[in-house]
Design a protein around this motif. Structure first.
Motif, PDB file in Angstrom:
ATOM      1  N   MET A 189      31.237  32.818  34.571  1.00  0.00           N
ATOM      2  CA  MET A 189      31.295  33.469  35.874  1.00  0.00           C
ATOM      3  C   MET A 189      30.896  34.937  35.766  1.00  0.00           C
ATOM      4  SD  MET A 189      31.870  32.697  38.995  1.00  0.00           S
ATOM      5  CE  MET A 189      32.802  31.176  38.873  1.00  0.00           C
ATOM      6  N   ASN A 190      31.266  35.609  34.676  1.00  0.00           N
ATOM      7  CA  ASN A 190      30.885  37.011  34.492  1.00  0.00           C
ATOM      8  C   ASN A 190      29.372  37.186  34.454  1.00  0.00           C
ATOM      9  OD1 ASN A 190      33.477  37.913  34.479  1.00  0.00           O
ATOM     10  ND2 ASN A 190      33.412  38.843  32.448  1.00  0.00           N
ATOM     11  N   VAL A 191      28.688  36.225  33.857  1.00  0.00           N
ATOM     12  CA  VAL A 191      27.225  36.291  33.777  1.00  0.00           C
ATOM     13  C   VAL A 191      26.625  36.186  35.178  1.00  0.00           C
ATOM     14  CG1 VAL A 191      25.158  35.156  32.887  1.00  0.00           C
ATOM     15  CG2 VAL A 191      27.190  35.361  31.442  1.00  0.00           C
ATOM     16  N   LYS A 192      27.201  35.278  35.996  1.00  0.00           N
ATOM     17  CA  LYS A 192      26.694  35.124  37.374  1.00  0.00           C
ATOM     18  C   LYS A 192      26.948  36.390  38.182  1.00  0.00           C
ATOM     19  CE  LYS A 192      27.392  30.114  37.386  1.00  0.00           C
ATOM     20  NZ  LYS A 192      28.108  28.971  37.980  1.00  0.00           N
ATOM     21  N   VAL A 193      28.164  36.965  38.058  1.00  0.00           N
ATOM     22  CA  VAL A 193      28.498  38.182  38.800  1.00  0.00           C
ATOM     23  C   VAL A 193      27.669  39.357  38.303  1.00  0.00           C
ATOM     24  CG1 VAL A 193      30.352  39.822  39.326  1.00  0.00           C
ATOM     25  CG2 VAL A 193      30.817  37.363  39.358  1.00  0.00           C
ATOM     26  N   PHE A 194      27.353  39.345  36.988  1.00  0.00           N
ATOM     27  CA  PHE A 194      26.503  40.396  36.413  1.00  0.00           C
ATOM     28  C   PHE A 194      25.161  40.453  37.149  1.00  0.00           C
ATOM     29  CE2 PHE A 194      23.236  41.740  33.373  1.00  0.00           C
ATOM     30  CZ  PHE A 194      23.759  42.955  32.934  1.00  0.00           C
ATOM     31  N   HIS A 195      24.651  39.305  37.548  1.00  0.00           N
ATOM     32  CA  HIS A 195      23.355  39.260  38.237  1.00  0.00           C
ATOM     33  C   HIS A 195      23.504  39.458  39.746  1.00  0.00           C
ATOM     34  CE1 HIS A 195      21.139  38.193  34.649  1.00  0.00           C
ATOM     35  NE2 HIS A 195      21.979  37.177  34.406  1.00  0.00           N
ATOM     36  N   LYS A 198      28.315  40.544  43.030  1.00  0.00           N
ATOM     37  CA  LYS A 198      29.268  40.192  44.090  1.00  0.00           C
ATOM     38  C   LYS A 198      30.510  39.548  43.477  1.00  0.00           C
ATOM     39  CE  LYS A 198      25.768  39.445  47.674  1.00  0.00           C
ATOM     40  NZ  LYS A 198      25.177  38.481  48.635  1.00  0.00           N
ATOM     41  N   PRO A 199      31.704  39.969  43.920  1.00  0.00           N
ATOM     42  CA  PRO A 199      32.937  39.432  43.327  1.00  0.00           C
ATOM     43  C   PRO A 199      33.201  37.989  43.746  1.00  0.00           C
ATOM     44  CG  PRO A 199      33.464  40.849  45.182  1.00  0.00           C
ATOM     45  CD  PRO A 199      31.980  40.961  44.978  1.00  0.00           C
ATOM     46  N   VAL A 200      33.907  37.258  42.893  1.00  0.00           N
ATOM     47  CA  VAL A 200      34.398  35.915  43.223  1.00  0.00           C
ATOM     48  C   VAL A 200      35.885  35.884  42.893  1.00  0.00           C
ATOM     49  CG1 VAL A 200      32.210  34.718  42.841  1.00  0.00           C
ATOM     50  CG2 VAL A 200      33.776  35.038  40.933  1.00  0.00           C
ATOM     51  N   GLU A 201      36.643  35.166  43.696  1.00  0.00           N
ATOM     52  CA  GLU A 201      38.091  35.150  43.506  1.00  0.00           C
ATOM     53  C   GLU A 201      38.624  33.718  43.524  1.00  0.00           C
ATOM     54  OE1 GLU A 201      40.121  37.597  46.289  1.00  0.00           O
ATOM     55  OE2 GLU A 201      39.127  39.442  45.678  1.00  0.00           O
ATOM     56  N   ASN A 202      39.525  33.455  42.565  1.00  0.00           N
ATOM     57  CA  ASN A 202      40.298  32.200  42.519  1.00  0.00           C
ATOM     58  C   ASN A 202      39.417  30.956  42.610  1.00  0.00           C
ATOM     59  OD1 ASN A 202      42.697  33.726  42.415  1.00  0.00           O
ATOM     60  ND2 ASN A 202      42.781  33.837  44.646  1.00  0.00           N
ATOM     61  N   VAL A 203      38.440  30.903  41.726  1.00  0.00           N
ATOM     62  CA  VAL A 203      37.559  29.737  41.649  1.00  0.00           C
ATOM     63  C   VAL A 203      38.087  28.804  40.560  1.00  0.00           C
ATOM     64  CG1 VAL A 203      35.229  28.917  41.139  1.00  0.00           C
ATOM     65  CG2 VAL A 203      35.552  31.003  42.467  1.00  0.00           C
ATOM     66  N   TYR A 204      38.241  27.509  40.915  1.00  0.00           N
ATOM     67  CA  TYR A 204      38.759  26.535  39.943  1.00  0.00           C
ATOM     68  C   TYR A 204      37.627  25.963  39.102  1.00  0.00           C
ATOM     69  CZ  TYR A 204      40.404  22.080  38.107  1.00  0.00           C
ATOM     70  OH  TYR A 204      40.703  21.037  37.282  1.00  0.00           O
ATOM     71  N   HIS A 205      37.876  25.820  37.800  1.00  0.00           N
ATOM     72  CA  HIS A 205      36.940  25.079  36.952  1.00  0.00           C
ATOM     73  C   HIS A 205      37.700  24.519  35.753  1.00  0.00           C
ATOM     74  CE1 HIS A 205      36.092  27.947  33.483  1.00  0.00           C
ATOM     75  NE2 HIS A 205      36.854  28.657  34.264  1.00  0.00           N
ATOM     76  N   ARG A 208      37.151  22.224  29.721  1.00  0.00           N
ATOM     77  CA  ARG A 208      37.253  21.075  28.815  1.00  0.00           C
ATOM     78  C   ARG A 208      38.333  20.129  29.330  1.00  0.00           C
ATOM     79  NH1 ARG A 208      39.551  25.380  26.037  1.00  0.00           N
ATOM     80  NH2 ARG A 208      41.768  25.114  25.536  1.00  0.00           N
ATOM     81  N   GLU A 209      38.440  18.980  28.708  1.00  0.00           N
ATOM     82  CA  GLU A 209      39.372  17.938  29.150  1.00  0.00           C
ATOM     83  C   GLU A 209      40.812  18.447  29.112  1.00  0.00           C
ATOM     84  OE1 GLU A 209      40.418  13.256  28.142  1.00  0.00           O
ATOM     85  OE2 GLU A 209      38.978  14.372  26.917  1.00  0.00           O
ATOM     86  N   ASN A 210      41.553  18.136  30.149  1.00  0.00           N
ATOM     87  CA  ASN A 210      42.969  18.519  30.285  1.00  0.00           C
ATOM     88  C   ASN A 210      43.177  20.031  30.342  1.00  0.00           C
ATOM     89  OD1 ASN A 210      43.944  15.886  30.309  1.00  0.00           O
ATOM     90  ND2 ASN A 210      43.990  15.788  28.070  1.00  0.00           N
ATOM     91  N   CYS A 211      42.133  20.769  30.690  1.00  0.00           N
ATOM     92  CA  CYS A 211      42.243  22.225  30.812  1.00  0.00           C
ATOM     93  C   CYS A 211      41.841  22.616  32.233  1.00  0.00           C
ATOM     94  CB  CYS A 211      41.338  22.916  29.797  1.00  0.00           C
ATOM     95  SG  CYS A 211      41.486  24.721  29.806  1.00  0.00           S
ATOM     96  N   HIS A 212      42.752  23.275  32.930  1.00  0.00           N
ATOM     97  CA  HIS A 212      42.516  23.633  34.337  1.00  0.00           C
ATOM     98  C   HIS A 212      42.631  25.146  34.474  1.00  0.00           C
ATOM     99  CE1 HIS A 212      42.910  19.357  35.308  1.00  0.00           C
ATOM    100  NE2 HIS A 212      43.928  19.355  34.455  1.00  0.00           N
ATOM    101  N   ILE A 213      41.555  25.787  34.966  1.00  0.00           N
ATOM    102  CA  ILE A 213      41.458  27.244  34.991  1.00  0.00           C
ATOM    103  C   ILE A 213      41.160  27.742  36.400  1.00  0.00           C
ATOM    104  CG2 ILE A 213      40.250  29.260  34.059  1.00  0.00           C
ATOM    105  CD1 ILE A 213      41.867  27.731  31.988  1.00  0.00           C
ATOM    106  N   VAL A 214      41.788  28.879  36.759  1.00  0.00           N
ATOM    107  CA  VAL A 214      41.440  29.600  37.984  1.00  0.00           C
ATOM    108  C   VAL A 214      40.912  30.966  37.561  1.00  0.00           C
ATOM    109  CG1 VAL A 214      42.292  30.652  40.099  1.00  0.00           C
ATOM    110  CG2 VAL A 214      43.120  28.392  39.428  1.00  0.00           C
ATOM    111  N   ILE A 215      39.679  31.290  37.947  1.00  0.00           N
ATOM    112  CA  ILE A 215      39.025  32.520  37.480  1.00  0.00           C
ATOM    113  C   ILE A 215      38.673  33.431  38.641  1.00  0.00           C
ATOM    114  CG2 ILE A 215      36.755  31.393  37.490  1.00  0.00           C
ATOM    115  CD1 ILE A 215      35.977  33.182  35.121  1.00  0.00           C
ATOM    116  N   SER A 216      38.815  34.741  38.393  1.00  0.00           N
ATOM    117  CA  SER A 216      38.340  35.779  39.325  1.00  0.00           C
ATOM    118  C   SER A 216      37.466  36.737  38.527  1.00  0.00           C
ATOM    119  CB  SER A 216      39.517  36.522  39.957  1.00  0.00           C
ATOM    120  OG  SER A 216      40.286  35.665  40.766  1.00  0.00           O
ATOM    121  N   SER A 217      36.345  37.155  39.109  1.00  0.00           N
ATOM    122  CA  SER A 217      35.404  38.043  38.417  1.00  0.00           C
ATOM    123  C   SER A 217      34.911  39.106  39.397  1.00  0.00           C
ATOM    124  CB  SER A 217      34.228  37.226  37.870  1.00  0.00           C
ATOM    125  OG  SER A 217      33.360  38.031  37.122  1.00  0.00           O
TER     126      SER A 217
END
Length: 580
Positions: A189-195, A198-205, A208-217
């Motif tokens: 996500m940092n690479v996308k925001v680098f280009h 624009k900020p992104v907030e609370n995006v789920y991804h 890997r298997e059994n790993c659930h992440i919420v990211i803000s950049s």
């Protein structure tokens, strides 16, 4: 703030290694003192030690180039327009004063007396040390965060990668810091925001298997200048697991609530009866109750198969739940979702949080498959697989869940004939029919009818806020003579009908439904087959005994006299016919 510079005072930082000479000293004395003490300035005072001026090493160097007479007095060449600071001033103010006035030395005075000095080097050293301490604090703070933190600079290179980021992405900080983030994670996500900037907030991804992440950049801008991107990634895997556990608990509570409501209105909470055939079935159930063996309960509709199954579960001591399923009541299209459950978004109209299936709910307990003969063929195959593998997978799910449950099935149909007709799987039949318990119909349980009537009368009176304590003997006689095709269920419904319509404390014959009275009249002497003399004689004998007891108002000795038989013979017949 990691470091509050306004709290640092001059008196805590000022130096006291300085040269102080009288204004009447000569220039040559000043040169000598500077060289001997390796200092950069001399503070000039009057005879009373009041600060009057300053001569710096730069001034001395200029004097020497100009060949100033070294015998001249200091006061003639000193700078007397001094900028001073008091010892209780903050270090930040000192720094600002020195920058604004372009000076490298700041005398510290108390009244007019010199008590210390602040030099540019002290300011720089202190701020460097403070910055280093702040950096150490920041590193500890960032590494203490549960969130993974990544910062890249304006060139896309990683300049901060905390411990949580190392753990989440399995990449050490020493390996990634100073290198382009895109080399390691091109889709980060940092690479996308680098280009995009624009900020992104609370995006789920899910990296890997059994790993659930919420990211803000977020891109970093200072004075409209782009300096890089910072991101935080929160691992919500445990939260996701907790949500599933809570949903499971909620599903269980909903189920238990329905069960409580159902049994709050159902007086038949245990097996009732003294019939010898029924007692034999109870004994068999006790023998297999503590095992995990599958049980098939057969019998006519209304004989209490579910109550019997629940009694087996309660006796077993299993820590899990008793989960009853009526296979004839679930639409074919809902069978799989009800039994196996589903994940969120598994299909249109699905619960957004997903749903636990009844198989999962029965883990460590008992699942009761009532009317198993009505189970669709496609579900028979799936049930067989569950019984063989002891695992289930929700609709839309990727993972299997182990289950450990006992299966008790029930039917009023002949499954063996259904197997021979090809409408019930033979392999499933033998899986379910390890131990078979056939419950006798109510018409074969003689004296149990009276026990059940009294039990239902008490429970249903309480439920319907009635105080009915008695049943007219004639009513009891008619109910005992009636052939209960619907078995216990029909008997219970009839007792409830009598309770609801009763206006006093005694149920009388006028309340009995007409169809029961008519049926008992037709079948009065037809207990057995029409040509079965023995059974007809027994039925006739029972009827005579009842009439005698009725006329004698229950007095057995008087009834024996009316029947012209010994009292012991009457007692024996009452016991044999289970008329107690």
């Amino acid at each position: 703030m990691l470091y509050n510079y306004d709290e640092i005072l001059v008196k805590d930082v000022m130096r006291k290694d300085y040269i102080m000479l009288s204004e009447n000293c000569k220039i040559k004395d000043g040169i000598k003192s500077l060289l001997e003490n390796n200092m950069k300035e001399i503070f000039i005072t009057d005879e009373k030690k009041n600060l009057k001026g300053i001569i710096t090493a730069t001034d001395i160097s200029r004097f020497m180039k100009q060949k100033v007479n070294e015998e001249m007095l200091m006061k003639e060449y000193m700078v007397d327009k001094l900028i001073t600071v008091c010892e209780d001033e903050s270090l930040r103010i000192c720094r600002n004063v020195m920058i604004e006035n372009e000076i490298g030395t700041l005398p510290v005075v108390r009244d007019t007396y010199l008590v210390g000095v602040i030099r540019k080097q002290e300011i720089m050293n202190f701020f460097y040390m403070a910055l280093e301490k702040a950096g150490i604090k920041l590193e500890h703070v960032v590494n203490s965060l549960h969130e993974a933190v990544c910062v890249i600079d304006e060139n896309g290179k990683v300049i901060l990668w905390n411990k949580s980021a190392e753990k989440l992405h399995n990449v050490a900080a020493s390996e990634i810091i100073g290198k382009p983030l895109a080399d390691f994670f091109p889709e980060a996500m940092n690479v996308k925001v680098f280009h995009t900037k624009k900020p992104v907030e609370n995006v789920y991804h899910s990296p890997r298997e059994n790993c659930h992440i919420v990211i803000s950049s977020v891109p970093i801008f200072i004075d409209e200048s782009f300096l890089g991107v910072v991101s935080t990634e929160q691992d919500v895997s445990e939260l996701q697991k907790l949500v599933k556990e809570l949903q499971k608990a909620n599903d269980t509570l909903v189920f238990l609530k329905k069960e409580v409501e159902r049994y709050a209105n159902d007086g038949f909470g245990k097996v009732i009866g003294k019939n010898l055939e029924l007692l034999k079935k109870i004994e068999i159930a006790r023998q297999v109750g503590k095992t995990k063996v599958n049980i098939l309960i057969t019998g006519e509709s209304g004989t209490g198969k579910e109550v019997f199954a629940r009694a087996i579960h309660d006796y077993s001591g299993e820590k899990g739940l008793f989960i009853p399923i009526n296979c004839s009541a679930i639409p074919n299209e809902l069978f799989e979702s009800e039994l196996f459950g589903y994940e969120q978004g598994a299909f249109t109209g699905a619960n957004k949080k997903g749903k636990m299936g009844l198989f999962e709910m029965a883990n460590e307990g008992t699942i009761f498959l009532d009317e198993i003969g009505d189970l669709p063929m496609f579900m028979q195959a799936k049930l067989l697989r569950v019984l063989q593998d002891k695992v289930v997978r929700r609709i839309g799910g990727e993972h299997y869940t182990d289950i450990n449950m006992r299966v008790i099935s029930a039917t009023n149909k002949n499954l063996k004939e259904m197997v021979e007709s090809g409408i019930f799987r033979e392999d499933l039949y033998y899986r379910l029919d390890v131990v078979q318990i056939q419950l006798p119909p109510l018409r074969e349980r003689g004296g149990d009818i009276v026990l059940l009537i009294n039990y239902f009368l008490k429970e249903l009176s309480k439920q319907n806020n009635k105080e009915i304590t008695k049943i007219d003997p004639e009513v009891m006689e008619v109910l005992q003579r009636y052939v209960w095709k619907g078995n216990i269920r029909e008997l219970k419904n009839t007792v409830e009908y009598l309770v609801v319509l009763c206006r006093g404390d005694t149920i009388t014959t006028d309340l009995i439904p007409n169809y029961i009275i008519e049926e008992t009249k037709k079948k009065k002497y037809k207990v057995g087959g029409p040509l079965d003399l023995n059974k007809s004689l027994i039925a006739f004998e029972i009827d005579l005994i009842r009439q005698a007891l009725k006329l004698a108002k229950g007095n057995k000795a008087q009834a024996a006299k009316l029947l012209n038989i010994p009292r012991t013979t009457l007692y024996s017949k009452i016991k044999n016919y289970e008329m107690d």
